[in-house]
Design an enzyme around this catalytic site. Sequence first.
Site, mmCIF file in Angstrom:
data_model
loop_
_atom_site.group_PDB
_atom_site.id
_atom_site.type_symbol
_atom_site.label_atom_id
_atom_site.label_comp_id
_atom_site.label_asym_id
_atom_site.label_seq_id
_atom_site.Cartn_x
_atom_site.Cartn_y
_atom_site.Cartn_z
ATOM 1 N N TYR A 107 0.658 5.319 7.372
ATOM 2 C CA TYR A 107 -0.017 6.552 6.967
ATOM 3 C C TYR A 107 -1.182 6.889 7.901
ATOM 4 C CZ TYR A 107 2.644 5.667 2.706
ATOM 5 O OH TYR A 107 3.657 5.432 1.818
ATOM 6 N N ASP A 167 2.840 -4.281 -1.362
ATOM 7 C CA ASP A 167 3.816 -5.048 -0.574
ATOM 8 C C ASP A 167 3.158 -6.082 0.334
ATOM 9 O OD1 ASP A 167 6.240 -3.934 -1.495
ATOM 10 O OD2 ASP A 167 5.694 -2.091 -0.460
ATOM 11 N N HIS A 408 6.770 2.460 11.306
ATOM 12 C CA HIS A 408 7.428 3.289 10.304
ATOM 13 C C HIS A 408 6.431 4.285 9.764
ATOM 14 C CE1 HIS A 408 5.537 1.658 6.608
ATOM 15 N NE2 HIS A 408 5.401 0.567 7.335
ATOM 16 N N TYR A 489 3.376 11.841 -2.610
ATOM 17 C CA TYR A 489 2.156 11.299 -3.233
ATOM 18 C C TYR A 489 1.172 10.838 -2.169
ATOM 19 C CZ TYR A 489 2.420 6.168 -2.629
ATOM 20 O OH TYR A 489 2.372 4.896 -2.111
ATOM 21 N N ARG A 490 1.623 10.735 -0.920
ATOM 22 C CA ARG A 490 0.802 10.170 0.144
ATOM 23 C C ARG A 490 1.542 10.432 1.442
ATOM 24 N NH1 ARG A 490 -0.117 3.708 -0.375
ATOM 25 N NH2 ARG A 490 -1.743 3.387 1.162
#
Length: 546
Positions: A107, A167, A408, A489-490
């Site tokens: 992100y 995670d 990713h 959501y993000r």
Amino acid sequence: DNKPRTEDLPVLPPGINRSGFNIAIEQLKGLVGNENVELNDQERLEDGWYNEHPNTHDSFHLLDENDLVSSGAVYPGSTEDVQSIVKWANRWKIPLYSISMGRNFGYGGAAPRLRGSIVVDLGRRMNRILKLNNKSYTCLLEPGVSYFKLYDEIKKNGYDMWVDPPDIGGGSILGNALERGVGYTPYGDHWGTHCGMEVVLPNGEVYRSGMGAIENSQAWQASPYGFGPYLDGIFSQGNYGIVTKMGFWLMPDPGGYSSHAITFDREEDFGQIIEIIREIRVRHISGNVAQLNSAKGELTFRYTKKELGIKGNVMTKEDVERCSREKLKHGPYSWIFFVSFYGPTEVRTLSWNLVKKMMSKVSDVHFYDEKDYADGEPDNFHIHHESSMGIPQFIGARQASWYPNGSHSDFTPVSPITAKDAKQLLDLVYRLQDKYQLDSFPNFVVGVRDLHMIDFIMYDKKDPEMRRKAQLMLRELISEGAKLGYGEYRTHLALQDQVMNTYGFNSCIHRRLCEVIKDAVDPNGILSPGKAGVWPQWLRGKGWEW
Ligand code: ADP
């Protein structure tokens, strides 16, 4: 031109020249100490890795690595330090970007949204567990407390309480809660379990929320609400303050725990599985935030594309079948559902039997206990087993390694838990995977009434063409998802303007109201400009939005 760019390192904050910046930096050093200010004056940026990530840029760059770059970093040691940094930024109109530990990979990591901002890294020096109460099961934390650190402290004291790791357990508890991240115990909604915060406002004043607004508060971590409007929400995914302390509720050890895996052979049973999962979750038959993972998603935890011998751009059905059979314990399968139960044996057995009965309606379904995973190498099951009982994990950090220089970024739409919704999103992901010829790896995290699809888009960050495709694919997923009525959501820093504008009801009233608040509480627009698509007046509409 404020669009993503690749040249001119080192960068400066917008609107200041090199000599002005140098004077400002000397002043900053005078406030917090020379050793606590670092200039990002490198000619080349080093990506580092999970534990030694840089504060200079996004080490999982989705854009060119020189785009989301800071001009420096500052390391406050106290709330008072944060206040003086904020006042300094106002004087110079130098933008700040606050992070706790900066492990927000996928992100944007530790990178600022606005090129040239100074990163305020709170976690390096402000990393104390201020309170840990084993009677009320609460804690009060500084930004640098990771899940591992709190877990170790609880063990050291022999307390019967759990943490709820996401995670990967190396990130900040406070940072993850502010981003509304999730974990896998019954306390998996991280924002939902916070209770009270201390925030340095953009003018340098200190705010305490909830019961913390009482002088000498006795109930700060007991109840989140306090009196009058409940303002905590604006500080999550927001740019209205720098959070310096945050309270949390911790789960008492339930005194008994078991976890199970359920595998489904047929891809096409997906809708039926989702419908049953809704019944299980909404009635609280299972205790935790559950996970429905694709076989593809499971493979990425342990293998690279090369190790699996996959030739094409996108895994074929045959690839998935073969790899799932060869590499996944109890494979081949299409879907795997991880579910856990808490409390006395009788209750857990009853609940598991009920879940088995409900899931038996699906054809080609298989049920597994812990003992079915006892032999051989540790498996993904063990990650889920441990993280669902609050033991922080590290292996998730491997997931990005699908390609060399693996990175990713994720498509994260939220939907109700119904076959129709989940199938629409899954079809969208598969359609665009074929269009862009980039593999995507969907997993589903199941709250109580909400389904979060977390679809990993993997890319080699040193391959500009693959990065470009990943960005285009994410952008199309976001816009097509919004057309169907779903929002993320993000999202990655580079996509935050786009996602904010998909929340378009009433001519983007959500964004417009956020801007009104922004201009009121941060009139100089110095704090995390552009975070979540909220820009201050002096930068708004000047071409910074992507
Ligand atoms: P983690 O290390 O847990 O992944 P980060 O420190 O990277 O978390 O934080 C994620 C994001 O949350 C940051 O990019 C920032 O926007 C926001 N954030 C984190 N910590 C703070 C804080 N103390 N105050 C305000 N915003 C924060």
